[in-house]
Enzyme design. Structure first.
Site, mmCIF file in Angstrom:
data_model
loop_
_atom_site.group_PDB
_atom_site.id
_atom_site.type_symbol
_atom_site.label_atom_id
_atom_site.label_comp_id
_atom_site.label_asym_id
_atom_site.label_seq_id
_atom_site.Cartn_x
_atom_site.Cartn_y
_atom_site.Cartn_z
ATOM 1 N N HIS A 1 -5.837 3.784 -13.006
ATOM 2 C CA HIS A 1 -7.058 3.189 -13.442
ATOM 3 C C HIS A 1 -8.192 3.809 -14.325
ATOM 4 C CE1 HIS A 1 -6.239 -0.115 -10.660
ATOM 5 N NE2 HIS A 1 -5.971 0.939 -9.470
ATOM 6 N N ARG B 1 -2.682 11.199 -10.728
ATOM 7 C CA ARG B 1 -2.463 9.739 -9.961
ATOM 8 C C ARG B 1 -1.626 9.075 -11.120
ATOM 9 N NH1 ARG B 1 -5.178 5.318 -7.325
ATOM 10 N NH2 ARG B 1 -6.569 5.304 -8.960
ATOM 11 N N ASP C 1 6.082 17.188 -16.499
ATOM 12 C CA ASP C 1 6.337 17.986 -17.556
ATOM 13 C C ASP C 1 5.164 18.211 -18.320
ATOM 14 O OD1 ASP C 1 8.726 17.616 -17.094
ATOM 15 O OD2 ASP C 1 9.249 16.067 -18.818
ATOM 16 N N GLU D 1 -2.564 2.363 1.072
ATOM 17 C CA GLU D 1 -3.615 1.499 0.532
ATOM 18 C C GLU D 1 -3.540 0.130 0.566
ATOM 19 O OE1 GLU D 1 -4.395 2.193 -3.811
ATOM 20 O OE2 GLU D 1 -2.095 2.606 -4.117
ATOM 21 N N ASP E 1 -8.897 -0.156 -1.663
ATOM 22 C CA ASP E 1 -7.711 -1.106 -1.257
ATOM 23 C C ASP E 1 -7.422 -1.523 -0.087
ATOM 24 O OD1 ASP E 1 -6.977 -2.285 -4.217
ATOM 25 O OD2 ASP E 1 -5.957 -0.292 -4.503
#
Length: 254
Positions: free
Chosen positions: A46, A73, A87, A148, A174
């Site tokens: 987000h 995240r 990576d 969530e 959520d």
């Protein structure tokens, strides 16, 4: 703190406090990482971060003081964004929308090199801090599954029992919707929400994995740690930027 030290800390369920970054502002991220948080999470789901933004953010965290590790995240439970974040130098990933134990196992496989997983070997920047062998990289890489959704809550015990999963992470906005809230923080479902929060912490403790949660303040983070959570993340750069600016404006206008 090295990536291995951070992984060891979470696996031993020793408390940790983190911060959440939404903005693609490496200089600000570097300043935040120098404050003393144990970890800083870059939000690629987000947040307003491109692939380059994630890379720049991780470099900024490393440049701060070496005591804070960078987490990401990721945008989805998929091997491509998970591998890309690792990576780029992330110490671990937080994977959203985990509904089942198989979802959690998929996330673990994506973050681990064979024979433990399916991650393609191309460490690029991560090789500066993790490894150099695949086995060493696997040992130092943290994988956290977000709880969530209604399904995730119902299956939290099975998710926590997933081999190779280091912990779970509660997305409270959520989760509030998942227990029937009309909006995040809906007071009408406060009791159900609190019961879910307590259940998740107990189940994780019984399984021997770390339970983490996002919070809106240092006070709430301290409360959740006291309630049995292993780690807690405090608010975000964007929320704090607006909040401090608004507070100063209010002071002037008074």
């Amino acid at each position: 703190m090295s990536s291995q030290d951070f992984a060891d800390r979470l696996r031993a369920r020793r408390p940790a406090v983190g911060y959440w970054v939404i903005l693609d502002a490496p200089a600000a991220t570097e300043r935040i990482a120098g404050v003393g948080y144990d970890y800083v999470v870059l939000d690629a789901q987000h947040g307003l971060l491109s692939t380059r933004g994630i890379l720049d953010g991780l470099i900024a965290i490393d440049a701060a003081d070496g005591a804070t590790v960078g987490m990401v995240r990721v945008e989805a439970n998929n091997a491509t964004p998970i591998g890309r974040a690792l990576d780029a130098g992330a110490a671990g990933v937080i994977v959203p929308l985990i509904d089942t134990a198989e979802d959690a196992a998929q996330a673990v496989r994506a973050a681990r090199y064979p024979p433990s997983g399916i991650r393609s070997y191309g460490p690029t920047r991560s090789g500066l801090r993790i490894g150099p062998t695949p086995a060493e990289a696997n040992a130092a890489t943290v994988v956290l599954a977000m709880i969530e959704t209604r399904a995730g809550l119902d299956n939290v015990a099975e998710i926590c029992a997933t081999p190779g999963l280091d912990g779970i992470y509660v997305g409270p906005s959520d989760l509030c919707l998942a227990v029937g809230g009309k909006f995040p923080g809906d007071p009408d479902v406060a009791e159900r929400f609190d019961e879910a929060i307590a259940l998740i912490a107990r189940v994780a403790a019984d399984a021997g994995v770390a339970a983490g949660i996002h919070t809106q303040s240092g006070e709430m983070a301290r409360q959740r740690l006291a309630e049995g959570y292993t780690y807690a993340t405090v608010s975000s750069d964007l929320d704090h930027l607006r909040g401090v600016a608004a507070a100063h404006l209010a002071t002037v206008r008074e």
